[in-house]
Design a protein around this motif. Structure first.
Motif, short mmCIF file in Angstrom:
data_model
loop_
_atom_site.label_atom_id
_atom_site.label_comp_id
_atom_site.label_asym_id
_atom_site.label_seq_id
_atom_site.Cartn_x
_atom_site.Cartn_y
_atom_site.Cartn_z
N GLU A 310 5.83 9.42 -32.04
CA GLU A 310 6.66 10.61 -32.16
C GLU A 310 6.84 11.28 -30.81
OE1 GLU A 310 5.89 12.35 -36.66
OE2 GLU A 310 4.37 12.76 -35.12
N ARG A 311 5.78 11.30 -30.01
CA ARG A 311 5.87 11.92 -28.69
C ARG A 311 6.84 11.14 -27.80
NH1 ARG A 311 1.08 11.86 -27.90
NH2 ARG A 311 0.51 13.99 -28.50
N LYS A 312 6.74 9.82 -27.81
CA LYS A 312 7.65 9.01 -27.00
C LYS A 312 9.10 9.18 -27.47
CE LYS A 312 4.27 5.35 -25.92
NZ LYS A 312 3.92 3.93 -26.13
N ALA A 313 9.29 9.20 -28.77
CA ALA A 313 10.64 9.36 -29.31
C ALA A 313 11.21 10.73 -28.95
CB ALA A 313 10.62 9.18 -30.83
N ALA A 317 14.53 11.41 -26.78
CA ALA A 317 15.64 12.15 -27.37
C ALA A 317 16.02 13.35 -26.51
CB ALA A 317 15.28 12.61 -28.78
N LEU A 318 15.01 14.05 -25.97
CA LEU A 318 15.29 15.18 -25.09
C LEU A 318 16.00 14.72 -23.81
CD1 LEU A 318 12.02 17.29 -25.44
CD2 LEU A 318 14.29 17.84 -26.34
N GLY A 319 15.59 13.55 -23.30
CA GLY A 319 16.27 13.00 -22.13
C GLY A 319 17.73 12.69 -22.42
N VAL A 320 17.99 12.14 -23.60
CA VAL A 320 19.38 11.85 -23.99
C VAL A 320 20.16 13.15 -24.14
CG1 VAL A 320 20.81 10.95 -25.87
CG2 VAL A 320 18.83 9.65 -25.07
N MET A 321 19.51 14.20 -24.67
CA MET A 321 20.19 15.49 -24.82
C MET A 321 20.60 16.05 -23.46
SD MET A 321 18.88 18.96 -26.77
CE MET A 321 19.30 18.38 -28.41
N PRO A 414 20.88 12.58 -29.88
CA PRO A 414 19.41 12.63 -29.78
C PRO A 414 18.74 12.40 -31.13
CG PRO A 414 20.39 14.46 -28.59
CD PRO A 414 21.49 13.83 -29.38
N GLY A 415 19.36 12.88 -32.23
CA GLY A 415 18.77 12.64 -33.54
C GLY A 415 18.72 11.16 -33.87
N LEU A 416 19.78 10.44 -33.54
CA LEU A 416 19.80 8.98 -33.75
C LEU A 416 18.73 8.29 -32.91
CD1 LEU A 416 23.66 8.35 -33.82
CD2 LEU A 416 22.08 8.12 -35.76
N VAL A 417 18.58 8.71 -31.66
CA VAL A 417 17.56 8.12 -30.79
C VAL A 417 16.17 8.36 -31.37
CG1 VAL A 417 16.47 8.29 -28.51
CG2 VAL A 417 18.97 8.28 -28.71
N TYR A 418 15.91 9.58 -31.79
CA TYR A 418 14.59 9.91 -32.35
C TYR A 418 14.33 9.11 -33.63
CZ TYR A 418 10.59 12.52 -34.06
OH TYR A 418 9.34 12.85 -34.52
N GLY A 419 15.34 9.05 -34.51
CA GLY A 419 15.17 8.31 -35.75
C GLY A 419 14.93 6.82 -35.50
N TYR A 420 15.62 6.24 -34.52
CA TYR A 420 15.45 4.82 -34.22
C TYR A 420 14.05 4.53 -33.67
CZ TYR A 420 16.12 0.27 -32.00
OH TYR A 420 15.98 -1.04 -31.61
N MET A 421 13.59 5.39 -32.77
CA MET A 421 12.29 5.14 -32.12
C MET A 421 11.11 5.43 -33.04
SD MET A 421 12.87 6.34 -28.18
CE MET A 421 11.31 5.59 -27.70
N THR A 422 11.33 6.24 -34.09
CA THR A 422 10.26 6.49 -35.06
C THR A 422 10.41 5.58 -36.28
OG1 THR A 422 11.56 8.31 -36.00
CG2 THR A 422 9.87 8.88 -34.37
#
Length: 616
Positions: A310-313, A317-321, A414-422
């Motif tokens: 979760e931390r990595k994701a 996601a924040l970087g993408v934002m 960013p939501g898509l990135v977070y969802g993919y990485m988790t």
């Protein structure tokens, strides 16, 4: 001594509960907002028939800047190249531009909805009334991105990460600040932050109920503040623009109409709630309920801590934002880029939407207008009136016209990135379902909007909206009340209104068509009225028994104090409501005296024409 304190507390609590129980009982007797707007629409129908039969009428007036001849130092009139005297706005002794009310057109009469034409119009316009609500596309599109990010847990992870990394000394302001910005995540702030804050406070040796109170004060009391535009801002924008066009048909309100004020408000709410928590609430809790520090909530802490993936994701996601924000800035700032400068929205064929007054006559009626003013001859003769049309979408800066699509992208990617990485996003159906989640969350709002749209348009068809605005505005203008006093009075009206109708959107839907046009008549901009509304609505959210989220907060409260009731929770939050109300209203009054805009292209004052509203 302890027995005396206990009896006194019980007496106070009993009295408080009596009043609060009555308020809760009375509020629960009110119909659901959807039913309420249905009843209001029915009321307008009846009033339109009564007013038409009784020949109610009002003389329309409009505010006009008082002009005077410009003179040189010797008192001689200045003239332009044509020899015509130059006129400038007249100012009073304090340097403010003077405005007067002048008659505008013929007397306005009530138009009954209970006629053949009125009944036909109600049925034939029902779908259009709803589809053309300005708030509808704003909130729908924004919630596609926000809802997806919330569904995959991006907002939850962000709040938990920020809370856990905060030093002990700054825990209170951090919790409040997070709460004041959580409205962008819909209901996530209410559900995640209060229990998390209580557990965090307990873990560092502070009173858990103080953490709960600070979080609730930020989420509910700071609801109208924040760093980000929200879906609620889109709804307020639509209501405010519709109400403003009663007085000025070309007036436009953007979703960023209070953006500057919202940012500073988030800081003011944070400082105010920080003071109340650390200086008032927590010392009292430690004195009277210090035993609650013995509660064991380590399981809650472990459940809310971020896992490694979760931390990595979250960081990704924040970087993408940040990248998305950078790309958006690159499209705005350099000259020649797509979003730089002014623009005008057009249809796919290059045409623009215009509202044009028309004459409608039976088929075969004679007409003497020019051929290009004839729209159709069959089955009715419809011709354009000799009055200028009005643009539905006014021109402006290009970037301000794409804010809502930008909000969609800013949270969607960013939501898509977070969802993919988790590993929550495994297929395209997961992404689509996450967007469905955002729309499901606003279904109650859509139902309310349908009935609200009928009420607002019935109000406009009957002319009662303009008649009330002209009558009330004229009375306010003659009373010559200072605008700072009107701001304070309106905040009080909203506060009392919240004990009858707690929903931010439904309450504004009732108040905006009445107060925005009236206040425009005395020089208050719709943006300033909306800013005052935010204050009144937010500060009472934490104490009104009608706030459905009180039960969620109460459930967390009962973890630390068995058998505690709603009256005790409201008593706990009253200091926040009072202090935030005073500080926030004071901030708006101070802002008013600075003359600064409340947001991009969002002035404090309303003046007719293109004359600057900022004193020179």
């Amino acid at each position: 001594m302890s027995s005396h304190i206990s009896n006194t507390e019980q007496l106070k609590t009993g009295r408080t509960r009596g009043v609060l129980d009555w308020i809760e009982w009375a509020g629960n007797k009110l119909p659901d907002p959807s039913i309420l707007f249905m009843l209001l629409a029915l009321t307008v129908i009846i009033l339109s028939a009564v007013g038409s039969a009784a020949d109610w009428s009002v003389q329309p007036v409009k505010p006009q800047v008082v002009m005077e001849i410009q003179r040189d130092a010797q008192g001689n009139a200045l003239t332009d190249a044509s020899g015509i005297a130059v006129q400038i706005p007249k100012k009073d002794a304090d340097g403010n531009i003077q405005v007067e009310l002048v008659e505008s057109g013929e007397r306005l009469e009530v138009k009954s909805l209970l006629t053949a034409d009125g009944i036909y119009w109600m049925f034939s316009s029902m779908l259009r009334n709803f589809a053309q609500m300005p708030a509808l596309p704003l909130i729908f599109v924004a919630m596609l991105g926000i809802g997806l990010a919330e569904k995959f847990g991006f907002f939850s992870a962000l709040m938990r990460w920020l809370a856990f990394m905060t030093p002990k000394k700054l825990m209170t302001p951090a919790v409040v600040f997070l709460g004041a910005n959580s409205s962008v995540a819909s209901d996530a702030g209410y559900i995640i932050l209060p229990p998390l804050a209580a557990a965090l406070f307990l873990a560092v040796g502070r009173h858990p109920v103080a953490g709960l109170a600070a979080a609730f004060a930020g989420v509910a009391g700071g609801f109208g503040a924040g760093l980000f535009p929200t879906g609620g801002d889109g709804v307020l924008t639509g209501f405010a623009q519709d109400a403003a066009r009663v007085i000025d048909p070309n007036y436009s309100v953007t979703i960023l109409h209070n953006y500057y004020f919202k940012i500073v408000s988030a800081l003011a709410v944070t400082l105010g709630a920080w003071y109340v928590t650390d200086r008032i609430v927590e010392p009292r809790l430690m004195r009277l309920h210090g035993d609650e520090l013995q509660s064991n909530e380590t399981s809650a802490m472990s459940e809310m801590a971020l896992k490694s993936n979760e931390r990595k994701a979250l960081l990704s996601a924040l970087g993408v934002m940040v990248i998305v924000l950078g790309l958006f800035a690159a499209l705005i700032l350099p000259k020649g880029m797509p979003l730089h400068g002014d623009g005008k929205q057009t249809l796919a064929n290059g045409r623009v939407l215009v509202q044009q007054a028309v004459d409608i006559q039976p088929k075969g009626s004679a007409t003497d207008v020019a051929a290009y003013d004839v729209l159709t001859l069959d089955p009715l003769v419809i011709t354009e009136k000799q009055t200028p049309g009005r643009l539905v979408e006014t021109p402006g800066t290009r970037w301000s016209q794409v804010i809502v699509p930008f909000i969609l992208i800013l949270f969607l990617v960013p939501g898509l990135v977070y969802g993919y990485m988790t590993r929550q996003l495994k297929s395209q159906s997961d992404a689509v379902d996450a967007m469905y989640h955002g729309i499901r969350s606003i279904v109650p709002v859509l139902v309310i909007l349908f009935f609200l749209s009928q009420f607002v348009n019935y109000f406009a068809y009957s002319h009662l909206d303009r008649m009330l605005a002209y009558l009330g505005g004229s009375l306010l203008f003659d009373a010559n009340l200072p605008i700072p006093l009107l701001i304070c009075l309106f905040v009080v009206v909203v506060i009392f209104g919240d004990f009858a109708m707690s929903g931010m959107l439904s309450k504004f839907g009732v108040l905006a068509p009445i107060f925005i046009p009236m206040f425009m008549m005395v020089g208050m901009s719709p943006e300033l009225t909306t800013a005052a509304y935010r204050i009144g609505d937010s500060v009472v959210n934490i104490v009104t028994p009608l706030n459905s989220y009180l039960l969620i907060i109460l459930a967390v409260f009962q973890k630390y104090r068995k058998g505690v009731g709603l009256g005790s929770l409201i008593a706990l939050m009253i200091p926040y409501s009072i202090v935030l109300g005073i500080i926030w209203t004071g901030l708006l009054l101070a802002w008013y005296f600075t003359g600064l805009d409340l947001g991009p292209q969002s002035p404090l004052h309303y003046l007719p024409g293109s004359i600057s509203t900022v004193g020179d």
